[in-house]
Design an enzyme around this catalytic site. Sequence first.
Site, mmCIF file in Angstrom:
data_model
loop_
_atom_site.group_PDB
_atom_site.id
_atom_site.type_symbol
_atom_site.label_atom_id
_atom_site.label_comp_id
_atom_site.label_asym_id
_atom_site.label_seq_id
_atom_site.Cartn_x
_atom_site.Cartn_y
_atom_site.Cartn_z
ATOM 1 N N HIS A 191 0.836 -1.214 0.000
ATOM 2 C CA HIS A 191 0.000 0.000 0.000
ATOM 3 C C HIS A 191 0.871 1.265 0.000
ATOM 4 C CE1 HIS A 191 -3.666 -2.375 1.049
ATOM 5 N NE2 HIS A 191 -2.778 -3.111 1.704
ATOM 6 N N SER A 321 18.276 18.009 -16.224
ATOM 7 C CA SER A 321 17.486 19.234 -16.276
ATOM 8 C C SER A 321 18.241 20.297 -17.058
ATOM 9 C CB SER A 321 17.199 19.738 -14.858
ATOM 10 O OG SER A 321 16.608 21.027 -14.896
ATOM 11 N N LYS A 327 21.168 17.463 -11.718
ATOM 12 C CA LYS A 327 19.992 16.622 -11.522
ATOM 13 C C LYS A 327 20.102 15.350 -12.367
ATOM 14 C CE LYS A 327 15.016 17.362 -10.925
ATOM 15 N NZ LYS A 327 14.387 16.250 -11.648
ATOM 16 N N GLU A 334 11.510 6.159 -17.591
ATOM 17 C CA GLU A 334 10.372 6.920 -18.129
ATOM 18 C C GLU A 334 10.130 6.570 -19.592
ATOM 19 O OE1 GLU A 334 11.254 10.769 -15.204
ATOM 20 O OE2 GLU A 334 12.020 10.723 -17.269
#
Length: 471
Positions: A191, A321, A327, A334
């Site tokens: 969960h 980025s 970053k 993705e």
Amino acid sequence: MSSSSSSFRIDKDSLGEVRVPSDAYYGPFAARAKEQYKVTGQRAHANLVRAFVMIKRSAALANKELKALDAQKADAIVKACDEVLAGRLHDQFVVEAINSGAGTAFNMNTNEVIANRALEILGKKKGEYEAVSPNDHVNMSQSSNDTFPTAMHVAILLSMKEADAAISVLVRSLRAKAREFEDAIKIGRTHLMDAIPVTLGAEFEEYAYSIERAQKKMHEAMAGLEEVGLGGTAVGTGANTPRGYRELAIRRLSEVSGLALRPSGNMFYSLQSKLDVAACSSALRNLAVELTKMANDLRLMACGPVAGFAEILIPAVHAGSSIMPGKVNPSLAECLNMVCFNIMGNDVAVAMAAQAGQFELNVMLPGMLKCVLDSTDMLANFLPVFAANMVDGIKANKERLESYIDKSPVLVTLLNPYIGYLKAAEIYKESLKTNKSIRELVLEKKLMTKEDLDKALSKENILGGGSSSGG
């Protein structure tokens, strides 16, 4: 056939005369279709070209052996096919991936290319179809209605094998990481909330296992495609074929393709139903479900590095980025998500097309095939990149993993056999409230001896006595 200029010839078909570029090996049907089916801007898949040319080659050999086709014409057709299979003339297959219903336009594009090259082999000029006809000779004993479904099966099998090899690359990478991380204990999550600890290795082994299971389902679906309807011609009756053609042509097709093909148990089924194609698409969809779940897990485990879980460290494949220096994003995970979403969408299109046939024929074949081959291409192309540049470079953030274990109140679950569920729940709440560890509170309240506590919170007990892989 007469020449109208140095750059065009005049070809004739059943609709009349057509201007065709002089150097083109396609003919009037493909020239007309090229102007009509401007849909995706994508040419037909290379494996479809190969599959169709293999069919033309196999048909010519079968017709020659059965004395239905003149040996000289048959030999020229076979030689032309061999040249295309060796990589020549692929730019002459000009009909788009999504074209006419049942793929008639692509079948005729193939017939014309093979006929015109066969004409040259026989010392004739392109367009002199009296000597070698796209319809009467290259398409002998065939229809678009049995060749396109057969070509679909062959093309999908060839592409599924390419995807299958890429999947195996990813599974090997995941298993290597499972071994590397077999001692990296971490907080489990159900969960999305803290749960009993597991190992990072067990999680990676599960990814490998689930993907391998989906891969086996793909293999089962591929077996259905080995049954083909070549020889059914227009509606499945086998009209206009010589006796023995079906078995002989399919045997020759098996030889040239390297696939274990066999005649369909019901030729009408092979022209009408697309159950086997839909089953392959569904297997790809189910694989995508497992892949995207894994990709999302990796993104969550890597999130941070300060404000997130940061349980794993992922390789930087490029700057994350354009504005935030340093970053690192899970860009490849993705990308895998997007691949999976497209595969799922392709499966919806295949399902819609598979149910859209009427009576003796499903005419939605080109669109259906494009979706399946797009899916297999994405897997074949990207999964090795994902394995090498993402999975292979993942590191366990051991300090962060250990800090979560040390601080987690969920370890109180392991004390249920000693102090009971209700008392354990009280300790859990107090730990959250006071920020004291479970160990500290249990000893402070003298609920267990140090020896029993050490045993209850040992690595062996945390992992339940099973292997880190869950095997």
